[in-house]
Design a protein around this motif. Structure first.
Motif: not given
Length: 310
Positions: A55-59
């Motif tokens: 999720p942090q990589q997507i954000e």
């Protein structure tokens, strides 16, 4: 096409046309970073779906919940991109599509690839195959764990691997491995006064009679590949003879054998043996009556991890 989970799917040609538009959709490769660096679709960025930080990589790529996003992974037979889409939908992203064909379909269509090794898209991960040679086991990196049970619960511990090796010749695998039965250890009773009592009992003639039979030996007779095996499932069937307490009996069990990143390979197996086949009959209701609290189940569970030098 709309998916039941509300993300849409696109074909290779539709994706290619979409990427030529301005502005193009955000194209995300969801495979591990080292694979992405080796080969990926033109213009793609990377967010590995297998990492907890996905999720942090997507954000870090986009925080725009209305951004047009296309996800892709390995292709048919791999749920990587679909799982990534489901994660993004739960994060609140609204315009998520999946290129279901992934790298395989893109390559089959003859479209260009980028990366350090753009010709390495390939297919599934190759199966482990034995190459001719002699492979000594590494005792300090290997593990043999046992679990014994009765009506009140279980005890578990380890036994020491003394050494051994596997030999491969013309595709045939043989070998022998010696177990130091004087190295029986218990794990679950750490700090309990019963621990030395249990160890003494296991060493005694009631169980493994270690004073007379200080070693056990497993002699490898055959290693047969299993059809349609994957790297995370059992891929070989092992057959051999286990000599324990002076008695030799044949055993057969599935094992998972894979190459290690730092060289060599490891074999993992989990199986049960009926201890009474080797004359370990203490507490078995097949041989005694009125055992009361002294009942011990016949089956012992064995977990083995053997690490071999290349």
């Amino acid at each position: 096409m709309n998916h039941a989970n509300t993300f849409s799917t696109v074909s290779a040609e539709t994706l290619k046309a979409s990427l030529e538009k301005t502005p193009a959709a955000v194209l995300i490769d969801v495979l591990p970073g080292d694979h992405f660096r080796a080969v990926h679709l033109p213009g793609a960025v990377n967010a590995c779906v297998y990492e907890v930080t996905f999720p942090q990589q997507i954000e870090a790529i986009t925080r725009d919940l209305d951004a047009s996003v296309v996800l892709y992974g390995a292709g048919a037979g791999s749920l990587d991109a679909a799982v990534a889409a489901e994660k993004m939908l739960r994060m609140g992203y609204r315009r998520v599509a999946v290129f279901e064909g992934g790298l395989a379909a893109w390559t089959a269509a003859g479209h260009p690839l980028e990366g350090e090794q753009p010709d390495s898209a390939g297919g599934p991960e190759p199966a482990f195959l034995f190459e001719d040679g002699t492979y000594p086991v590494v005792p300090e990196a290997s593990l043999i764990q046992w679990t014994g049970r009765n009506a009140n619960g279980r005890h578990y511990g380890t036994v020491s691997l003394a050494g051994g090796s596997a030999r491969v010749e013309g595709g045939e695998v043989t070998g022998a491995f010696e177990v130091d039965m004087t190295g029986i250890r218990n794990i679950d009773l750490k700090g309990d006064a019963l621990k030395p009592v249990l160890i003494d009992h296991l060493n005694s003639d009631d169980f493994f009679f270690v004073k007379r039979f200080p070693t056990a030996v497993f002699t490898l007779r055959a290693v047969i590949p299993l059809d349609d095996a994957t790297p995370t499932a059992a891929n070989y069937e092992i057959t051999g003879n286990l000599t324990l307490r002076g008695i030799s009996r044949s055993i057969r069990f599935p094992a998972t054998v894979n190459r290690l990143a730092d060289g060599g390979f490891a074999a993992e197996a989990h199986f049960d043996i009926d201890r009474t086949r080797w004359g370990v009959i203490y507490g078995s209701a097949r041989f005694f009556r009125h055992l009361g609290m002294h009942q011990v189940y016949d089956v012992i569970s064995i977990e083995v991890r053997l690490v071999f030098q290349d």
